[in-house]
Every structure is written in structure tokens, then in C-alpha cells.
Design an enzyme around this catalytic site. Sequence first.
Site, PDB file in Angstrom:
ATOM      1  N   ASP A  37       0.624  -1.246   0.022  1.00  0.00           N
ATOM      2  CA  ASP A  37       0.023   0.032   0.017  1.00  0.00           C
ATOM      3  C   ASP A  37       1.078   1.135   0.157  1.00  0.00           C
ATOM      4  OD1 ASP A  37      -1.983   1.754   0.096  1.00  0.00           O
ATOM      5  OD2 ASP A  37      -3.268   0.536   1.656  1.00  0.00           O
TER       6      ASP A  37
HETATM    7  C1  NOJ Z   1      -4.065   3.685   0.071  1.00  0.00           C
HETATM    8  C2  NOJ Z   1      -5.203   2.813   0.005  1.00  0.00           C
HETATM    9  O1  NOJ Z   1      -5.201   2.083   1.390  1.00  0.00           O
HETATM   10  C3  NOJ Z   1      -5.280   1.934  -1.094  1.00  0.00           C
HETATM   11  O2  NOJ Z   1      -6.190   0.930  -0.811  1.00  0.00           O
HETATM   12  C4  NOJ Z   1      -5.421   2.482  -2.440  1.00  0.00           C
HETATM   13  O3  NOJ Z   1      -5.136   1.542  -3.519  1.00  0.00           O
HETATM   14  C5  NOJ Z   1      -3.889   3.230  -2.284  1.00  0.00           C
HETATM   15  N1  NOJ Z   1      -4.100   4.174  -1.327  1.00  0.00           N
HETATM   16  C6  NOJ Z   1      -3.603   4.026  -3.535  1.00  0.00           C
HETATM   17  O4  NOJ Z   1      -4.423   5.187  -3.709  1.00  0.00           O
END
Ligand code: NOJ
Length: 746
Positions: A265
Site C-alpha cells: 500500500d
Molecule cells: C491507500 C489505500 O489504502 C489503497 O487502498 C489505495 O489503493 C492506495 N492508497 C492508492 O490510492
Amino acid sequence: MRTRVEELLSAMTLEEKAGQLTQYFSFGLHEDDAAVGPSPQRPGEVEDALARGGAGSLLFVTDPAETNRLQRRAVEGSRHGIPLLFGFDVIHGLRTIFPVPIAMAASWDPATMERGQAVAAREARAVGIHWTFAPMVDVARDPRWGRIVEGAGEDPHLGAAVAAAQVRGFQGERLGAPERIIAGPKHFAGYGAALGGRDYDEVDLSDAQLWNVYLPPFEAAVAAGAGNVMTAYMPLNGVPATANRWLLVEVLREQWGFEGFLVSDANAVRNLVTHGFAADPTDAAARAAGAGLDLEMAMTDPAYAHLPEAVASGAVSVEAVDACVRRVLEAKLRLGLFESPYVDEERARAVLADPAHREAAREAAQRSAVLLRNEAVAGAPLLPLDPARLGSVAVLGPLADSRRDTLGPWVFDVDLDETVTVLQGLRTRLGEAVQVRCAPGVRPAQRLFPSIFDAFPGNTPPDPEGFDDEAELARAVDLAREADVAVVVLGEWQHMIGEAASRSSLELPGRQLELLQAVVATGTPVVLLLLNGRPLDLRWAVEHVPAILDVWYPGTQGGTAVADLLLGDVSPGGKLPFSWPRSVGQVPVVHSHTASHEPENQAKRYWDEASTPLFPFGFGLSYARFDHADLTLDRQSLPVGESLTASVTVTNAGDRDADEVVQLYLHQRHGTAARPVRELKGFQRVHLRAGESRTVAFTVGPEHRRYWNAAVRDVVLEASPFDVWVGGDSTAQLTATFTTTDGQAS
Ligand code: NOJ
């Protein structure tokens, strides 16, 4: 493909390899900007990385001209000409916005989910996006957690079906199919169990919970062929998911055979330092790559830039780094990016404008609505409304005419002009003959604390200048008094739900309950229409409002679909994908709990509240009425490893054609662990004409009876009597029993 990958690998420096394993956000590369907020990146950082082969992937670029421009820089401007992989959060549509994922799950219709994500994939691929960070398959049992809106709710069986359907929708038959993109189920694993429902908080889950509840949707997504998996932010039982070798290697790759690539993430590799797990970014990079985390999603200053250092010190092997690079290159080759890295901008425009996409979104919104209540007013159920008997309608509430809130969270590049609000949908459907008047009644609720998501245009509803609270409330109530029916559109503003949007309360925010109470007090019949992604406190409403229809955040065609539903062109057929709590104090409340002390008193365990949910899991009414009868099992006794068939006759006893979601629940009476009182193990959404009867059959196999058992620390399949229930929700009463034996078939 293998040869190509090995050739490239052998020609790459360690720095270039680290670059391939780095994914940068590309926020249009703006400098700090008052309208968009501060740039999370140093200006020029991404361009510099591209020039030295220091980026293998980008995210957040959705303009085809920009994807082409950046791709050209990677292909023509770097030594090996390796194309970029573009990822993005295509969660419930790119341009054509479908209902939010929890709504799609409420359709209990995998075909609708698959079609929706196929449309999303087609639009994304047309603009140059190759991969989506979706589906989110985290089981969510705490509605305080804002990301409940992105998943399929409380149940692993439904969650697994929803996960697989979305993977099929995004990817098609195979990775690299035309007009499809790579699916990336997330957040591996356990993220939905955040302590206190606070986003990103730590997660402590027993092995039994993990294996029986939280992992099945991931396993289903992997079995469906998902090409990517994203790791979760938080520590799982103390060990950060992003460098959790047990999760990433032993479970995902060795046990489930996952062959795709893993991404962290955003900033989660650097966060290994924040967790107090890694000593510094170099240590973080070494331990993540060593655990098989292929690609680092980085906002800025990637930890993976330290990989060469980590290899030099022996903290991670070059073989481990090569294995990661191999998997990223394979994904690019599978997608055919080396042959055709660019998109046709003209064609992209045509794809985004395809009217078939809007039609699919409308149908999905119709199919995901859940009718929670429909009491008689003047002798007949209030819904559907009869246009021939309507002179005037008051459409009230702050969400009634808000395009942004009709779409919900996780939308970026949308054309707001084409979004149909509830007000617009009703006006168009009712035409000139019916007077439709609208008032917001209350002002938007504002967050107590700012969030990074406020920076996206349209994400924070304006606090309207000069909004006179008392006068606006009174105006809305006057409109209700003068109308034949009031449609009150309440819920949560879309920025109150999603990432970093947890709530400590489930109450209707702002003065919405007050508005509802004042409108009901006029005596005009009220339809409460909910726009939401989590269950809200409806204790007052279920006693005083005759009709409640949950349409979630219904998307681009939301208002059109709402009109179709309210006027009875289609009947609501969705069912709740979670147990709807009475109040936040009941959380978590799930249908698949385990009986403990004095089960007959289970409903009376609080001093001040019933223990049962307000609406059970799987619940949803219809304009028709369904009878379930004649539950028959083709075998009463069978060896543990074998299957039986359960059949039931379902009759549409109403006077309208409609859909029913027939659900099968199972309970193991005894064994070496206490099993849940009932668990969903099958469902089918069927369309029945008025008066029609149909036999619906379910296979109940060993896969439905197996579970992970803490006594033996393994999966078991036990001989026991089992109860089966079939019906329209998780309180179904139609029941039968069978017994599994260690012996031979009988
Ligand atoms: C953080 C989020 O937790 C995740 O789900 C997402 O895909 C990414 N940011 C990218 O935006």
C-alpha cells in the site's frame, strides 16, 4: 516470455532493478496549489526517476494524453525502454460510476458485479490504465470503519463470491485480454478488523478468524486468477503485513499458488520504520523485498531506492530482488506493453462516452437497492408510488440534489454534469404532470479534522454561505406539508466514508434526524431514501417512517434508477451484506456468531438494548412477496467427503414480477470446536414472474463444511449432524437436517 525477462534482467543494473520495483504517485506533477492542496511530491521527482529508469510503475494518471506522454518518456528516454505499468484506484468505475462496492455486494448478483467491473476495465484500459487496486476484499464487521463501503460486508462466503466476480470482470478470461486490466485484491490481510474501527489501526485476529473469515475472499480472488495483490498497512498480530513472510510467501504463494506480483500500500514499506519494525528505510526495503514484496508504492523517497545498498550489505540477496523484478516484467509482458505501450486518445474518448456503460450502471443501481421497510399508508404499501395518483412530490434533504454525493467516494475524473441526482431522476421520470419541489433542509456536515482526501476537487462539500438553518428547515417542512408524498434523501456526505473516514457514531450526521422528524410530523407520507456506505442508526425511522429504501451511493445513473424503483418499473431485490446494528454500541454484530452461555437468552444480553440487529444479514423486502417451501435434501446421511443437494420451491406470491435472493445457511451441531449458529453457504438471485414457482437447488459439499480448527491447528471436516435453513434472509425458518459420517454412503 521467460527468455525476454532473463535477457532484460541480465542487462539491468541493481539501481535499474530497484527502479522497476518502484511505483510513484503522479499527481499531475503540480506544484503546491491552493485548489488541489500541497503536492505530496517534489516537483520533477517522477520525471527525474523516469529519465534514469528509476520507476517501473506510476499511479494516479488518468488522462490518456498524459499516460502516453509519460509512457514515451519511459520507453524512449531510458536505457532498456521498459514500459511503465499504470495503476489506479478504479474502484467502482472510471468515468461511468457504478454503485459503490458495498452496494454491488448488496445485489447478491455476481453477474452484475462482473459486468460492472468489465465496463470499468474497458474505460480504464482505453485511457492507458493497466491495473486497478481493486477489488477490496477485506471482510468488514465494524461499520465505524469507513472502508466498509469498499468491500462486501461481513460474510466470507458472500465476500468470496464477490471477490471472484470482480476479478473476472476486471481481467476477463486471462491476464492481458483486450479491454481488460489486472485486478489487485487488497489489503492483504486483516485490514478490515482495525481496532476500534479506526482506519489503519492495528489488527489482532485469532488464526481461526483469519482462516475462517478474513482469508477466504483473498483465496477466492487468487483462485479466480488475480494478477496482483496489495498488502495491508497495519501490523497483523504484531507483524506488519507488508513484510510478513508468513502471509506473503507461505500462505499466498506456497499454499494458494499465487503467481502474480505483490504491491505495498502507499508508503507502507517506509511505514515499516514507523511501526517500529525496521530500523531505517534500507532495513525496511531489505525486509519487504526479502518477504517477497515485489513493488513498492511510494509517495515520495522510495525505500526501494536503498535496495542496492541492502544487497551490498547482504541484508537481502540479489536473487530475492531478481525474483521481484521478474514478476513485474512478466506482468508487463503478459499485458503486451512492450508491443503496444500507447493508447489511442481518440478511441479513449469514444469508449468513455459509450451509452451502453451508462445503461449497465443504471441496471446495477436498480439491482443493488435494498428495501428496508414498506408499510401500508391508506390501506396499501407506500411503495411503489403510483404516478397517476401523484399531484406533487417534495424531494427533501441535503443529498437529494448533490451530484458528488450521488457518486460516493473513490471517484476522481468524473463528469459531474452527466450524474443524475435523485431530484433530477424523479423530475425526468414524472414529467410536467407532477409538481416536484426540492429543498435541502440542512447544511452539509463538516469533518472535525481535515483529511488528505479533502485535497481532491469536489471532495469536501461547501459550507453554503448565508445558509439560514432555521429558515431552510422550515422551508423543507413547508414543502412536505404541501406535497402528496415526501421523499427525504438522507445519509452521509461521501467524504464521510471511505479511506481515513471512520466515525465514532452511526447517527445521521448533522441535523438530518431533526429534518426527518419534522417532515414526518406534517402527516405527509414519507419515503426515506438512504445514501450511505455503512449502516446508520435508524431506530427512530423504523418506528415512524413507512418506507425506507437504501440506494447506497448509486453512481452516475443513480437518480434514474431511484425513479425506476420508486415508481415500480422494477422492484427492489437487493439484500443486506451485513447485519444492521441498532446502535454503535452493538458493534460488532454478525449473523455467524457462536452460541455460548444460555443461547436462549442471546437476544437479551444488553441491559439497555436488544442483542439482535435492527435488520438481519441477508434482509431485504420486495414489492412482491416470496414463499419458500418444501425444503428437501436428496440424502439424509452421507460420508464427510461427499455432497448432497438441497432443493426448495420458491414462489412469487405477489402481483409483480420481482427478484428474490434465495439463501442457504448451515450449522454443524457438534464437533471439536463450537461452530457458528448459522453460516451462509449458498445463494442464488432468481427472477420470478408474479405467481411463478421455481425449484432452486444448492449443492452442499465438503467445501462448505470444512473449517480451520484451533484445537488441531488445521482444517477439519467432521462427522456431525447439520442443520440447513433456506429462505430470504439469515433468520430463515424453513429447515432440514442431515448427518455426515466417517463411514460409507447410505
Ligand atoms: C491507500 C489505500 O489504502 C489503497 O487502498 C489505495 O489503493 C492506495 N492508497 C492508492 O490510492
